[in-house]
Design a protein around this motif. Structure first.
Motif, PDB file in Angstrom:
ATOM      1  N   GLU A 145       0.839  -1.196   0.000  1.00 41.41           N
ATOM      2  CA  GLU A 145       0.000   0.000   0.000  1.00 41.41           C
ATOM      3  C   GLU A 145       0.877   1.250   0.000  1.00 41.41           C
ATOM      4  O   GLU A 145       0.549   2.249  -0.621  1.00 41.41           O
ATOM      5  CB  GLU A 145      -0.924  -0.023   1.233  1.00 41.41           C
ATOM      6  CG  GLU A 145      -1.874   1.134   1.339  1.00 41.41           C
ATOM      7  CD  GLU A 145      -3.055   1.024   0.375  1.00 41.41           C
ATOM      8  OE1 GLU A 145      -3.839   1.984   0.312  1.00 41.41           O
ATOM      9  OE2 GLU A 145      -3.188  -0.007  -0.306  1.00 41.41           O
TER      10      GLU A 145
ATOM     11  N   GLN B 122     -11.647  -1.797  -9.573  1.00 39.68           N
ATOM     12  CA  GLN B 122     -12.788  -1.915  -8.659  1.00 39.68           C
ATOM     13  C   GLN B 122     -12.359  -2.602  -7.369  1.00 39.68           C
ATOM     14  O   GLN B 122     -11.722  -3.649  -7.383  1.00 39.68           O
ATOM     15  CB  GLN B 122     -13.920  -2.696  -9.308  1.00 39.68           C
ATOM     16  CG  GLN B 122     -15.147  -2.823  -8.393  1.00 39.68           C
ATOM     17  CD  GLN B 122     -16.272  -3.609  -9.042  1.00 39.68           C
ATOM     18  OE1 GLN B 122     -16.254  -3.847 -10.248  1.00 39.68           O
ATOM     19  NE2 GLN B 122     -17.252  -4.006  -8.261  1.00 39.68           N
ATOM     20  N   ARG B 123     -12.727  -2.016  -6.239  1.00 44.14           N
ATOM     21  CA  ARG B 123     -12.423  -2.579  -4.933  1.00 44.14           C
ATOM     22  C   ARG B 123     -13.372  -3.746  -4.634  1.00 44.14           C
ATOM     23  O   ARG B 123     -14.577  -3.614  -4.664  1.00 44.14           O
ATOM     24  CB  ARG B 123     -12.553  -1.487  -3.870  1.00 44.14           C
ATOM     25  CG  ARG B 123     -12.282  -1.896  -2.438  1.00 44.14           C
ATOM     26  CD  ARG B 123     -10.861  -2.380  -2.191  1.00 44.14           C
ATOM     27  NE  ARG B 123      -9.834  -1.520  -2.759  1.00 44.14           N
ATOM     28  CZ  ARG B 123      -9.339  -0.425  -2.183  1.00 44.14           C
ATOM     29  NH1 ARG B 123      -9.802  -0.037  -1.018  1.00 44.14           N
ATOM     30  NH2 ARG B 123      -8.376   0.271  -2.775  1.00 44.14           N
TER      31      ARG B 123
ATOM     32  N   LYS C  86      -6.377  -5.035   1.116  1.00 42.57           N
ATOM     33  CA  LYS C  86      -7.367  -4.612   0.123  1.00 42.57           C
ATOM     34  C   LYS C  86      -7.136  -5.405  -1.156  1.00 42.57           C
ATOM     35  O   LYS C  86      -5.994  -5.663  -1.530  1.00 42.57           O
ATOM     36  CB  LYS C  86      -7.234  -3.113  -0.158  1.00 42.57           C
ATOM     37  CG  LYS C  86      -7.391  -2.244   1.077  1.00 42.57           C
ATOM     38  CD  LYS C  86      -7.042  -0.797   0.799  1.00 42.57           C
ATOM     39  CE  LYS C  86      -7.106   0.040   2.055  1.00 42.57           C
ATOM     40  NZ  LYS C  86      -6.667   1.441   1.823  1.00 42.57           N
TER      41      LYS C  86
ATOM     42  N   ARG D   8      -3.429  -5.371  -2.002  1.00 38.35           N
ATOM     43  CA  ARG D   8      -2.662  -4.273  -1.406  1.00 38.35           C
ATOM     44  C   ARG D   8      -2.533  -4.524   0.096  1.00 38.35           C
ATOM     45  O   ARG D   8      -3.530  -4.743   0.783  1.00 38.35           O
ATOM     46  CB  ARG D   8      -3.348  -2.938  -1.686  1.00 38.35           C
ATOM     47  CG  ARG D   8      -3.586  -2.699  -3.174  1.00 38.35           C
ATOM     48  CD  ARG D   8      -4.129  -1.307  -3.449  1.00 38.35           C
ATOM     49  NE  ARG D   8      -4.452  -1.150  -4.864  1.00 38.35           N
ATOM     50  CZ  ARG D   8      -3.566  -0.863  -5.807  1.00 38.35           C
ATOM     51  NH1 ARG D   8      -2.284  -0.700  -5.477  1.00 38.35           N
ATOM     52  NH2 ARG D   8      -3.932  -0.741  -7.072  1.00 38.35           N
TER      53      ARG D   8
ATOM     54  N   GLU E  53     -11.991  -5.201   1.537  1.00 42.20           N
ATOM     55  CA  GLU E  53     -11.230  -4.393   2.475  1.00 42.20           C
ATOM     56  C   GLU E  53     -11.284  -5.080   3.835  1.00 42.20           C
ATOM     57  O   GLU E  53     -12.362  -5.482   4.278  1.00 42.20           O
ATOM     58  CB  GLU E  53     -11.803  -2.978   2.607  1.00 42.20           C
ATOM     59  CG  GLU E  53     -11.635  -2.094   1.398  1.00 42.20           C
ATOM     60  CD  GLU E  53     -12.199  -0.698   1.621  1.00 42.20           C
ATOM     61  OE1 GLU E  53     -12.780  -0.472   2.708  1.00 42.20           O
ATOM     62  OE2 GLU E  53     -12.081   0.143   0.726  1.00 42.20           O
TER      63      GLU E  53
ATOM     64  N   ASP F   6      -8.177  -5.401  -5.201  1.00 39.77           N
ATOM     65  CA  ASP F   6      -8.758  -4.661  -6.321  1.00 39.77           C
ATOM     66  C   ASP F   6      -8.712  -5.516  -7.579  1.00 39.77           C
ATOM     67  O   ASP F   6      -7.783  -6.310  -7.777  1.00 39.77           O
ATOM     68  CB  ASP F   6      -7.979  -3.366  -6.585  1.00 39.77           C
ATOM     69  CG  ASP F   6      -8.085  -2.381  -5.448  1.00 39.77           C
ATOM     70  OD1 ASP F   6      -9.031  -2.500  -4.639  1.00 39.77           O
ATOM     71  OD2 ASP F   6      -7.214  -1.495  -5.353  1.00 39.77           O
TER      72      ASP F   6
END
Length: 222
Positions: A55, A168-169, A160, A95, A172, A162
């Motif tokens: 990250e 697009q996430r 995270k 991430r 989380e 994506d």
């Protein structure tokens, strides 16, 4: 969704929904972490590749990050995803970030005496002639309270996921723990273990995850 895989670790770990609260985790006790997760429908693992990226870009290329990234990658591979050769060729970007604070002091007081605090200088109820006698916390035979202080640390990870094609996430999550250790090489693998327990979990739910070092038995959180 990955619901068929959500019970992969159910035999070795226990997750109990609780309000967000952090308890002490000592070396002789199971590791406990508070895990919060939010998820959108994730693609089935078949044919999907991933890459673990920091990250914080400053961690890229670091040996410490690579070590922890391998722990994350092992969990993703256990779910059935394939590790990509490079982030550019991955279908999913995972991430990852980790941290531990500078610690804070906590004071603990243990009373060595027995009974209750008395009314006289010897901790007696009414003295010798009052019809009752007992030893209290102030009794000289047992000494006063034992006051000790020690440092506790809060550690945590953020994860995270994506979709690489459009950013697009999909997921989380974070895991946090309080312990008397600030050694990230020991803490981070346990936090990774916790965040992947029952993955991806119920979106918006906070769990207390308890993991024993030997992974042979699991007990509910007190």
């Amino acid at each position: 969704m990955l619901s068929p895989m959500s019970s992969i670790k159910s035999l070795t770990r226990f997750a109990l929904p609780v309000a967000l609260a952090i308890g002490l985790s000592a070396c002789a006790t199971p590791f406990k972490a508070d895990v919060s997760r939010f998820a959108a429908p994730l693609p089935a693992p078949q044919g999907q590749s991933f890459a673990v990226v920091p990250e914080d870009p400053k961690l890229a290329g670091g040996l410490e990050f690579a070590t922890y990234a391998n722990s994350v990658a092992a969990e993703m591979q256990e779910l059935g995803y394939t590790r990509a050769a490079t982030p550019e060729s991955a279908d999913l970007l995972v991430r990852f970030d980790y941290r531990v604070d500078g610690g804070r002091e906590r004071v603990r007081t243990d009373f060595n005496g027995v009974g209750a605090a008395g009314f006289g200088p010897w901790g007696r109820w009414g003295g010798w002639g009052g019809g009752g006698w007992g030893l209290g916390f102030n009794d000289p035979f047992f000494g006063g309270p034992d006051v000790r202080s020690y440092t506790i640390y809060t550690s945590g990870i953020d994860l995270k996921i994506d979709r690489a094609a459009d950013g697009q996430r999909l997921f989380e999550g974070k895991a946090e723990a309080v312990s008397r250790s600030n050694r990230l090489p020991r803490l981070v693998p346990n936090l990774v273990d916790a965040i992947f327990t029952g993955f991806p979990g119920n979106s918006g739910e906070t769990l207390r995850i308890t993991i024993r070092d030997d992974e042979k038995t699991v007990r509910p959180t007190d």
